[in-house]
Design a protein around this motif. Structure first.
Motif, PDB file in Angstrom:
ATOM      1  N   ILE A 136       0.832  -1.201   0.000  1.00  0.00           N
ATOM      2  CA  ILE A 136       0.000   0.000   0.000  1.00  0.00           C
ATOM      3  C   ILE A 136       0.868   1.253   0.000  1.00  0.00           C
ATOM      4  O   ILE A 136       0.582   2.231  -0.712  1.00  0.00           O
ATOM      5  CB  ILE A 136      -0.945  -0.019   1.209  1.00  0.00           C
ATOM      6  N   ALA A 137       1.942   1.239   0.780  1.00  0.00           N
ATOM      7  CA  ALA A 137       2.834   2.400   0.813  1.00  0.00           C
ATOM      8  C   ALA A 137       3.450   2.653  -0.563  1.00  0.00           C
ATOM      9  O   ALA A 137       3.526   3.803  -1.024  1.00  0.00           O
ATOM     10  CB  ALA A 137       3.927   2.183   1.860  1.00  0.00           C
ATOM     11  N   ALA A 138       3.876   1.578  -1.234  1.00  0.00           N
ATOM     12  CA  ALA A 138       4.452   1.736  -2.569  1.00  0.00           C
ATOM     13  C   ALA A 138       3.407   2.250  -3.557  1.00  0.00           C
ATOM     14  O   ALA A 138       3.680   3.144  -4.372  1.00  0.00           O
ATOM     15  CB  ALA A 138       5.023   0.403  -3.048  1.00  0.00           C
ATOM     16  N   GLY A 139       2.203   1.693  -3.492  1.00  0.00           N
ATOM     17  CA  GLY A 139       1.144   2.151  -4.386  1.00  0.00           C
ATOM     18  C   GLY A 139       0.756   3.593  -4.129  1.00  0.00           C
ATOM     19  O   GLY A 139       0.480   4.352  -5.067  1.00  0.00           O
ATOM     20  N   ALA A 140       0.730   3.985  -2.858  1.00  0.00           N
ATOM     21  CA  ALA A 140       0.377   5.368  -2.523  1.00  0.00           C
ATOM     22  C   ALA A 140       1.401   6.342  -3.087  1.00  0.00           C
ATOM     23  O   ALA A 140       1.044   7.417  -3.603  1.00  0.00           O
ATOM     24  CB  ALA A 140       0.273   5.521  -1.008  1.00  0.00           C
ATOM     25  N   MET A 141       2.678   5.986  -3.018  1.00  0.00           N
ATOM     26  CA  MET A 141       3.705   6.860  -3.583  1.00  0.00           C
ATOM     27  C   MET A 141       3.572   6.961  -5.097  1.00  0.00           C
ATOM     28  O   MET A 141       3.760   8.040  -5.683  1.00  0.00           O
ATOM     29  CB  MET A 141       5.091   6.346  -3.192  1.00  0.00           C
ATOM     30  N   ALA A 142       3.227   5.841  -5.749  1.00  0.00           N
ATOM     31  CA  ALA A 142       3.053   5.869  -7.204  1.00  0.00           C
ATOM     32  C   ALA A 142       1.875   6.755  -7.602  1.00  0.00           C
ATOM     33  O   ALA A 142       1.975   7.574  -8.521  1.00  0.00           O
ATOM     34  CB  ALA A 142       2.852   4.447  -7.727  1.00  0.00           C
ATOM     35  N   VAL A 143       0.752   6.612  -6.898  1.00  0.00           N
ATOM     36  CA  VAL A 143      -0.429   7.419  -7.216  1.00  0.00           C
ATOM     37  C   VAL A 143      -0.160   8.893  -6.926  1.00  0.00           C
ATOM     38  O   VAL A 143      -0.518   9.777  -7.720  1.00  0.00           O
ATOM     39  CB  VAL A 143      -1.648   6.912  -6.426  1.00  0.00           C
ATOM     40  N   ALA A 144       0.475   9.178  -5.791  1.00  0.00           N
ATOM     41  CA  ALA A 144       0.778  10.567  -5.450  1.00  0.00           C
ATOM     42  C   ALA A 144       1.709  11.193  -6.484  1.00  0.00           C
ATOM     43  O   ALA A 144       1.529  12.354  -6.887  1.00  0.00           O
ATOM     44  CB  ALA A 144       1.397  10.640  -4.057  1.00  0.00           C
ATOM     45  N   GLY A 145       2.699  10.431  -6.932  1.00  0.00           N
ATOM     46  CA  GLY A 145       3.604  10.954  -7.951  1.00  0.00           C
ATOM     47  C   GLY A 145       2.899  11.219  -9.269  1.00  0.00           C
ATOM     48  O   GLY A 145       3.134  12.246  -9.922  1.00  0.00           O
ATOM     49  N   ALA A 146       2.011  10.300  -9.670  1.00  0.00           N
ATOM     50  CA  ALA A 146       1.282  10.481 -10.926  1.00  0.00           C
ATOM     51  C   ALA A 146       0.348  11.687 -10.859  1.00  0.00           C
ATOM     52  O   ALA A 146       0.296  12.501 -11.793  1.00  0.00           O
ATOM     53  CB  ALA A 146       0.494   9.213 -11.251  1.00  0.00           C
ATOM     54  N   LEU A 147      -0.381  11.817  -9.757  1.00  0.00           N
ATOM     55  CA  LEU A 147      -1.287  12.958  -9.620  1.00  0.00           C
ATOM     56  C   LEU A 147      -0.515  14.270  -9.501  1.00  0.00           C
ATOM     57  O   LEU A 147      -0.947  15.309 -10.018  1.00  0.00           O
ATOM     58  CB  LEU A 147      -2.187  12.766  -8.401  1.00  0.00           C
ATOM     59  N   GLY A 148       0.635  14.232  -8.828  1.00  0.00           N
ATOM     60  CA  GLY A 148       1.454  15.434  -8.723  1.00  0.00           C
ATOM     61  C   GLY A 148       1.965  15.888 -10.079  1.00  0.00           C
ATOM     62  O   GLY A 148       1.956  17.090 -10.395  1.00  0.00           O
ATOM     63  N   HIS A 149       2.402  14.940 -10.901  1.00  0.00           N
ATOM     64  CA  HIS A 149       2.864  15.293 -12.246  1.00  0.00           C
ATOM     65  C   HIS A 149       1.706  15.826 -13.083  1.00  0.00           C
ATOM     66  O   HIS A 149       1.872  16.796 -13.841  1.00  0.00           O
ATOM     67  CB  HIS A 149       3.477  14.069 -12.916  1.00  0.00           C
ATOM     68  N   TYR A 150       0.544  15.216 -12.935  1.00  0.00           N
ATOM     69  CA  TYR A 150      -0.635  15.688 -13.672  1.00  0.00           C
ATOM     70  C   TYR A 150      -0.952  17.139 -13.312  1.00  0.00           C
ATOM     71  O   TYR A 150      -1.181  17.980 -14.198  1.00  0.00           O
ATOM     72  CB  TYR A 150      -1.824  14.783 -13.351  1.00  0.00           C
ATOM     73  N   MET A 151      -0.968  17.458 -12.011  1.00  0.00           N
ATOM     74  CA  MET A 151      -1.296  18.815 -11.590  1.00  0.00           C
ATOM     75  C   MET A 151      -0.216  19.806 -12.017  1.00  0.00           C
ATOM     76  O   MET A 151      -0.508  20.957 -12.371  1.00  0.00           O
ATOM     77  CB  MET A 151      -1.484  18.855 -10.075  1.00  0.00           C
ATOM     78  N   ALA A 152       1.040  19.376 -12.001  1.00  0.00           N
ATOM     79  CA  ALA A 152       2.121  20.265 -12.433  1.00  0.00           C
ATOM     80  C   ALA A 152       1.969  20.625 -13.907  1.00  0.00           C
ATOM     81  O   ALA A 152       2.128  21.788 -14.299  1.00  0.00           O
ATOM     82  CB  ALA A 152       3.472  19.599 -12.174  1.00  0.00           C
ATOM     83  N   ARG A 153       1.666  19.641 -14.735  1.00  0.00           N
ATOM     84  CA  ARG A 153       1.477  19.916 -16.159  1.00  0.00           C
ATOM     85  C   ARG A 153       0.210  20.742 -16.399  1.00  0.00           C
ATOM     86  O   ARG A 153       0.161  21.574 -17.302  1.00  0.00           O
ATOM     87  CB  ARG A 153       1.387  18.601 -16.936  1.00  0.00           C
ATOM     88  N   ARG A 154      -0.805  20.529 -15.577  1.00  0.00           N
ATOM     89  CA  ARG A 154      -2.035  21.311 -15.718  1.00  0.00           C
ATOM     90  C   ARG A 154      -1.768  22.787 -15.459  1.00  0.00           C
ATOM     91  O   ARG A 154      -2.209  23.654 -16.214  1.00  0.00           O
ATOM     92  CB  ARG A 154      -3.093  20.788 -14.749  1.00  0.00           C
ATOM     93  N   HIS A 155      -1.042  23.088 -14.385  1.00  0.00           N
ATOM     94  CA  HIS A 155      -0.772  24.484 -14.051  1.00  0.00           C
ATOM     95  C   HIS A 155       0.216  25.127 -15.023  1.00  0.00           C
ATOM     96  O   HIS A 155       0.274  26.353 -15.120  1.00  0.00           O
ATOM     97  CB  HIS A 155      -0.244  24.589 -12.622  1.00  0.00           C
ATOM     98  N   ALA A 156       0.968  24.315 -15.730  1.00  0.00           N
ATOM     99  CA  ALA A 156       1.909  24.862 -16.708  1.00  0.00           C
ATOM    100  C   ALA A 156       1.281  25.037 -18.087  1.00  0.00           C
ATOM    101  O   ALA A 156       1.948  25.493 -19.016  1.00  0.00           O
ATOM    102  CB  ALA A 156       3.127  23.946 -16.820  1.00  0.00           C
ATOM    103  N   SER A 157      -0.009  24.700 -18.214  1.00  0.00           N
ATOM    104  CA  SER A 157      -0.636  24.724 -19.537  1.00  0.00           C
ATOM    105  C   SER A 157      -1.072  26.113 -19.972  1.00  0.00           C
ATOM    106  O   SER A 157      -1.354  26.325 -21.145  1.00  0.00           O
ATOM    107  CB  SER A 157      -1.847  23.788 -19.557  1.00  0.00           C
ATOM    108  N   GLY A 158      -1.185  27.073 -19.046  1.00  0.00           N
ATOM    109  CA  GLY A 158      -1.586  28.413 -19.458  1.00  0.00           C
ATOM    110  C   GLY A 158      -2.200  29.194 -18.317  1.00  0.00           C
ATOM    111  O   GLY A 158      -2.249  28.740 -17.169  1.00  0.00           O
TER     112      GLY A 158
END
Length: 206
Positions: free
Chosen positions: A36-58
């Motif tokens: 669960i800890a490994a999966g949580a880090m993977a999901v958090a990393g994926a969502l963090g990258h998604y939000m970073a790209r979203r805020h960089a879109s304009g």
């Protein structure tokens, strides 16, 4: 004639009793926690990258990010509600297993698995209605990647629940035997939480 038979001194209760087997370490529950800890880090990393790209879109990410396209959400809401109900039935099964009620355990796990299948059906229907293609844009690519990660975790959770259900069919129920099923439900709780976070970030916040 005097009775010369010796009397046997009564032993204290438990003094000469053979000790039982030592309690089994909850290695499966601990291993599930690490997963669960490994999966949580993977999901958090994926969502963090998604939000970073979203805020960089304009300047207006909500519009520029989606390129003016709308995302239908009602079916995904129903899918999330179905998952939340499956959490209740899964914990009911664990409670029944701890009390040795085999019939209730099987019914609870059967309902959980059926609701899991219903969830996947609703999600696939929603994704098909969106008519987005992977690679058609940055949002579509990242949205499907993050969604795929959460769905993969849920698939693992379904298999885990299924295996522990088969184990309970073999008689692994009772207060001292319900830990494996409890570990599977623990992972299912995490999988549902991961999907809820993905749904909110990708399909509500967008």
């Amino acid at each position: 004639m005097a009775d010369t038979t010796g009397t046997v001194e009564a032993s204290q209760p438990g003094r000469y009793s053979v000790p039982g087997p030592p309690p089994r370490p909850r290695s499966q529950l601990v291993g599930t926690g690490f997963a669960i800890a490994a999966g949580a880090m993977a999901v958090a990393g994926a969502l963090g990258h998604y939000m970073a790209r979203r805020h960089a879109s304009g300047i207006d990410p909500g519009h520029d990010w989606l390129a003016g396209q709308s995302v239908p959400n009602p079916q995904l809401v129903y899918a999330l509600i179905t998952l939340l109900v499956s959490v209740v039935t899964a914990h009911w099964a664990v409670w029944a297993s701890g009390r040795g009620e085999r019939g209730h355990t099987w019914v609870g796990m059967a309902l959980t698995l059926v609701m899991g299948l219903a969830f996947f059906n609703m999600v696939m229907f929603s994704l098909n209605r969106m008519e987005f293609e992977i690679g058609s844009g940055e949002w579509a690519t990242l949205a499907f990647a993050v969604t795929g990660l959460s769905l993969a975790i849920l698939i693992v959770g379904m298999f885990y629940l299924g295996l522990m259900t088969l184990r309970s069919l073999g008689g692994s129920v009772g207060r001292d035997r319900s830990t494996p099923l409890g570990a599977a439900v623990f992972f299912w709780d995490f999988a549902v939480l991961a999907w809820a976070a993905t749904w909110y970030v990708v399909y509500v916040v967008k």
